[in-house]
Scaffold this active site. Sequence first.
Site: not given
Ligand code: BG6
Length: 498
Positions: A24, A27, A30, A248
């Site tokens: 990827g 993408g 990446a 998360h």
């Molecule tokens: C990703 C999600 O895991 O985390 C995204 O797929 C989201 O939708 C992103 O925007 C947010 O990450 P960070 O580190 O920019 O808060």
Amino acid sequence: MMASPPAGAPAPEPAPEFDFVLFGATGDLARRKLLPALFDAHAAGSLHPRGRILALGSQPLSHDAYLAMLNDEVLPALAGNAAAAAWQGFLDRIVYLQVDANADAGFGALAELVNARAAPVVVFYLATAPHLFVTICEQLARVGLTGPRSRIVLEKPLGHDLASSEAINAEVARHFAEDQIYRIDHYLGKESVQNLMAVRFGNVLFEPLWRREWVRQVQITIAEELGVERRGNFYDGIGALRDMVQNHLLQLLCMVAMEPPTSLSEDAIRDEKLKILKALRPIRPEDVAEKVVRGQYSRGAAGGDPVPGYASEPGIAPDSRTETFVAIRAEIANWRWAGVPFYLRTGKRMQSRVAEIVIHFHDVPYPLFPHPLGIMSGNRLVITLQPEESIRLYFLTKQPGDTQALIPASLDLQLNTAAPRVRRVGAYERLLLDVIRGRLGLFVRRDEQVQAWRWVAPILKTWENSPTPPKPYTAGTWGPAASSALLSRDGMAWHEEM
Ligand code: BG6
């Protein structure tokens, strides 16, 4: 203020020689996260000089055309002159290879390249759609690339629900042992999350207070100002619960709520997180309406400019019921946390970009001092992950002068001001180095993932069967009014509303 780290602090161990095989490679992930993170590690001297990046994509690009794309799309986003100086050395590590996951030919060529070098560590990073994970593993096994020096990194979402994620896990496990599998959750790599562990378990001060007797409520917010951007096609089939909560937010909740691990070893930490996931009180279908709020942004503003609603974004069905916002009142059924609400919240197109964990302590039992705002103590620990990383402890102190009144004050518990010149290591950079060094502690174990899916499953199911669509909220706000109501019913308010 904290003192600087002692001069004799151990230097990070050097990363071994490696081949980093990036599926990827053309993408979005990446280009936006992985290559910049590898570049940062390179520029900081953290990568072995002979470490190689094999960039794989299905597009028929020449090696030079790929590097030109990186020049145009990755380099401009990197910081300053120092980046430009290190850039050529970084490009020298990269080899572009056209590999179509469904065609055998490319994998033969990949095996030849990898075997010609026999680096002690070979990382396969699957930054692809999850439906390709199994095929790629089978292809790697077919060409003999799944041996003990190989590690595989799986990006989320791993599946769509418990059954599909377990189907992928089972297939991957046919080719790789669990200690070769790195399920990445980049929130675990953020500096403040690491520091939360240090503050909790490196001091005696907090641990006695870190429980139901002293903590009134916990809030975990990941708010984004961005909308769905160019990911509409992908996001519309997923939604915020799968995209952010299942991984998360639940991982952050585990980091806050877990018991002290017996060591910093990977399984000691992951065992404790698993116990929390198992102790999460299930949200029954009949409780979903009361304990979970789902929203979808409608037309509004971001950064002062008008922006469309979710359903008018490119790639989104006009009648889409996908949620872009979720708030949940969770509870942990164990002795430490029984009765303490954990409010979780995430959304796109919110008022500002902020990710924070707020531990609210109880009020003092009786207010001795006059306080103009009527606050009884306001003790809270705020761990900010974004936009800046910080940990601050809020308390009341005496207003200077001829008065007994109290005023709010805060202590900075992070090294932000004490060590301004120490380079910050980004989340992906930290985690990619961990993969290369073989450290699994910040990656999600299969049983954790199963448990997290199990917990969100009834919510997903209830929404699927519900005639009620997500609640609309205006882009650029803090989400639907129901989100504030979720807390006000308990006599609480979100941190920014206090
Ligand atoms: C990703 C999600 O895991 O985390 C995204 O797929 C989201 O939708 C992103 O925007 C947010 O990450 P960070 O580190 O920019 O808060």
